[in-house]
Enzyme design. Structure first.
Site, PDB file in Angstrom:
ATOM      1  N   PRO A  92       0.825  -1.219   0.000  1.00 16.06           N
ATOM      2  CA  PRO A  92       0.000   0.000   0.000  1.00 16.06           C
ATOM      3  C   PRO A  92       0.857   1.267   0.000  1.00 16.06           C
ATOM      4  O   PRO A  92       0.389   2.340  -0.364  1.00 16.06           O
ATOM      5  CB  PRO A  92      -0.802  -0.093   1.308  1.00 16.06           C
ATOM      6  CG  PRO A  92      -0.695  -1.506   1.762  1.00 16.06           C
ATOM      7  CD  PRO A  92       0.593  -2.033   1.205  1.00 16.06           C
ATOM      8  N   GLU A 119      -0.065  -7.501   8.524  1.00 16.05           N
ATOM      9  CA  GLU A 119      -0.037  -6.035   8.618  1.00 16.05           C
ATOM     10  C   GLU A 119       1.017  -5.416   7.721  1.00 16.05           C
ATOM     11  O   GLU A 119       1.089  -4.188   7.600  1.00 16.05           O
ATOM     12  CB  GLU A 119       0.197  -5.597  10.065  1.00 16.05           C
ATOM     13  CG  GLU A 119      -0.887  -6.031  11.038  1.00 16.05           C
ATOM     14  CD  GLU A 119      -2.286  -5.552  10.628  1.00 16.05           C
ATOM     15  OE1 GLU A 119      -2.437  -4.354  10.353  1.00 16.05           O
ATOM     16  OE2 GLU A 119      -3.202  -6.391  10.573  1.00 16.05           O
ATOM     17  N   ARG A 157      -0.871  -8.706 -21.591  1.00 15.95           N
ATOM     18  CA  ARG A 157      -1.606  -8.185 -22.742  1.00 15.95           C
ATOM     19  C   ARG A 157      -0.795  -7.173 -23.555  1.00 15.95           C
ATOM     20  O   ARG A 157      -1.188  -6.820 -24.661  1.00 15.95           O
ATOM     21  CB  ARG A 157      -2.955  -7.609 -22.336  1.00 15.95           C
ATOM     22  CG  ARG A 157      -2.893  -6.384 -21.492  1.00 15.95           C
ATOM     23  CD  ARG A 157      -4.255  -6.062 -20.938  1.00 15.95           C
ATOM     24  NE  ARG A 157      -5.274  -5.932 -21.987  1.00 15.95           N
ATOM     25  CZ  ARG A 157      -5.315  -4.943 -22.872  1.00 15.95           C
ATOM     26  NH1 ARG A 157      -4.402  -4.004 -22.866  1.00 15.95           N
ATOM     27  NH2 ARG A 157      -6.266  -4.894 -23.771  1.00 15.95           N
ATOM     28  N   ASP A 172      -6.959   0.919 -26.581  1.00 18.67           N
ATOM     29  CA  ASP A 172      -7.630   0.726 -25.299  1.00 18.67           C
ATOM     30  C   ASP A 172      -7.487   1.963 -24.430  1.00 18.67           C
ATOM     31  O   ASP A 172      -6.600   2.777 -24.625  1.00 18.67           O
ATOM     32  CB  ASP A 172      -7.006  -0.454 -24.537  1.00 18.67           C
ATOM     33  CG  ASP A 172      -7.575  -1.783 -24.998  1.00 18.67           C
ATOM     34  OD1 ASP A 172      -8.549  -1.778 -25.760  1.00 18.67           O
ATOM     35  OD2 ASP A 172      -7.029  -2.818 -24.589  1.00 18.67           O
TER      36      ASP A 172
HETATM   37  C1  JFT Z   1      -2.018  -4.883   1.217  1.00 17.16           C
HETATM   38  C2  JFT Z   1      -2.446  -3.619  -0.829  1.00 17.16           C
HETATM   39  C3  JFT Z   1      -2.249  -3.001  -2.053  1.00 17.16           C
HETATM   40  C4  JFT Z   1      -1.212  -3.120  -2.997  1.00 17.16           C
HETATM   41  C5  JFT Z   1       0.524  -5.699   0.315  1.00 17.16           C
HETATM   42  C6  JFT Z   1       0.667  -6.683   2.678  1.00 17.16           C
HETATM   43  C7  JFT Z   1      -0.212  -6.682   3.715  1.00 17.16           C
HETATM   44  C8  JFT Z   1      -2.513  -5.828   4.115  1.00 17.16           C
HETATM   45  C9  JFT Z   1      -2.544  -4.420   4.634  1.00 17.16           C
HETATM   46  C10 JFT Z   1      -3.662  -3.645   4.456  1.00 17.16           C
HETATM   47  C11 JFT Z   1      -3.650  -2.328   4.954  1.00 17.16           C
HETATM   48  C12 JFT Z   1      -2.529  -1.843   5.591  1.00 17.16           C
HETATM   49  C13 JFT Z   1      -1.468  -3.863   5.272  1.00 17.16           C
HETATM   50  C14 JFT Z   1      -1.177  -5.623   2.017  1.00 17.16           C
HETATM   51  C15 JFT Z   1      -1.573  -4.529  -0.072  1.00 17.16           C
HETATM   52  C16 JFT Z   1      -3.364  -2.181  -2.246  1.00 17.16           C
HETATM   53  C17 JFT Z   1      -0.311  -4.947  -0.510  1.00 17.16           C
HETATM   54  C18 JFT Z   1       0.086  -6.013   1.589  1.00 17.16           C
HETATM   55  N1  JFT Z   1      -1.337  -6.043   3.305  1.00 17.16           N
HETATM   56  N2  JFT Z   1      -1.448  -2.605   5.724  1.00 17.16           N
HETATM   57  N3  JFT Z   1      -3.601  -3.148  -0.361  1.00 17.16           N
HETATM   58  N4  JFT Z   1      -4.140  -2.299  -1.211  1.00 17.16           N
HETATM   59  N5  JFT Z   1      -3.638  -1.361  -3.281  1.00 17.16           N
HETATM   60  N6  JFT Z   1      -0.380  -3.242  -3.750  1.00 17.16           N
HETATM   61 CL1  JFT Z   1       2.231  -7.285   2.728  1.00 17.16          CL
END
Ligand code: JFT
Length: 237
Positions: A92, A119, A157, A172
């Site tokens: 994130p 987390e 793609r 696209d």
């Molecule tokens: C969420 C993610 C992305 C992307 C990697 C890992 C653990 C859960 C989390 C959720 C909120 C805060 C951790 C991930 C994503 C996105 C990617 C992880 N979590 N901290 N969530 N949303 N756009 N890329 Cl490792």
């Protein structure tokens, strides 16, 4: 031929995704070589642990460097100019994925997509073993697997010879920096709703003009941010 390795504690999530549709075809045609690896194969304790409690307190668990860094180093080589794959960690906190970033990744001959859960990932993994952090966008998922699939699908793609018609890659949405306008197929009338007359007129110049006007209107209404960008919307991404 692009090579993509995926590191995850949920390899089964990728099964049908990698077998079917364009991604499956790209692999069958030898245009992409994609392999999924179970992070737990690098865990050495009895419980095959991949996570531990966060220093400083707080909810949940954090991915430990202990199996992650050896796994990344085995699959991609140690961090440095001569490692064999670019290591992309889904997070994130990463830079948001967009079409130019996808095209940048396509330039690599080999990628390792690292998917975490819980987390998040111990910062030392990012410092010692990652080349780049990428996010799928500004909303919250539970791990990196779905974002990794988005990257794989977006890359595949773009490979020449995957889509039947290479023209469609260019036209696209975002290929031209604008949203696409509305599209129609048969029947010519459905529940009292017809098809814009110009599309059935056979006047190809009029159709082109109508489509670009629709694209511009729709982009102005739904995504004015795309028009406000400094870059030339006609130059493509
Ligand atoms: C969420 C993610 C992305 C992307 C990697 C890992 C653990 C859960 C989390 C959720 C909120 C805060 C951790 C991930 C994503 C996105 C990617 C992880 N979590 N901290 N969530 N949303 N756009 N890329 Cl490792």
């Amino acid at each position: 031929m692009i090579r993509i390795d995926i590191l995850t504690i949920f390899p089964a999530l990728f099964g049908p995704f990698l077998e079917l549709a364009f991604v499956g075809q790209a692999r069958e045609k030898g245009l992409a070589r994609i392999a999924v690896h179970d992070l737990r194969d690098w865990a050495s304790d009895r419980h095959r642990s991949v996570d531990d409690t966060p220093y400083g307190g707080g909810p949940g668990m954090v991915m430990t460097p202990e199996p992650l860094i050896p796994a990344i180093e085995e699959l991609a080589g140690p961090k440095g100019p001569q490692r064999k794959s670019r290591v992309v960690v889904l997070s994130p906190q990463g830079r948001p994925l967009d079409q130019p970033r996808l095209r940048g990744l396509l330039a690599e001959e080999s990628l390792l997509l690292v998917c975490g859960r819980y987390e998040g990932i111990d910062q030392r993994v990012l410092d010692l073993a990652a080349d780049e952090e990428v996010s799928l966008g500004d909303y919250v998922l539970s791990g990196g697997e779905v974002p990794a699939m988005a990257i794989v699908e977006g890359l595949v793609r773009l490979l020449p010879g995957v889509l039947g018609n290479p023209e469609s890659v260019r036209t696209d949405s975002f290929g031209g920096g604008l949203l696409e306008g509305p599209q129609y197929t048969r029947p010519p009338e459905y529940r009292g709703h017809g098809v814009p007359e110009v599309l059935r007129s056979g006047d190809h110049a009029a159709i082109l003009r109508w489509r670009s006007a629709q694209a511009l209107t729709r982009t102005r209404e739904r995504r004015p941010d795309l028009l406000d960008r400094g870059d030339d919307p006609e130059s493509g991404n």
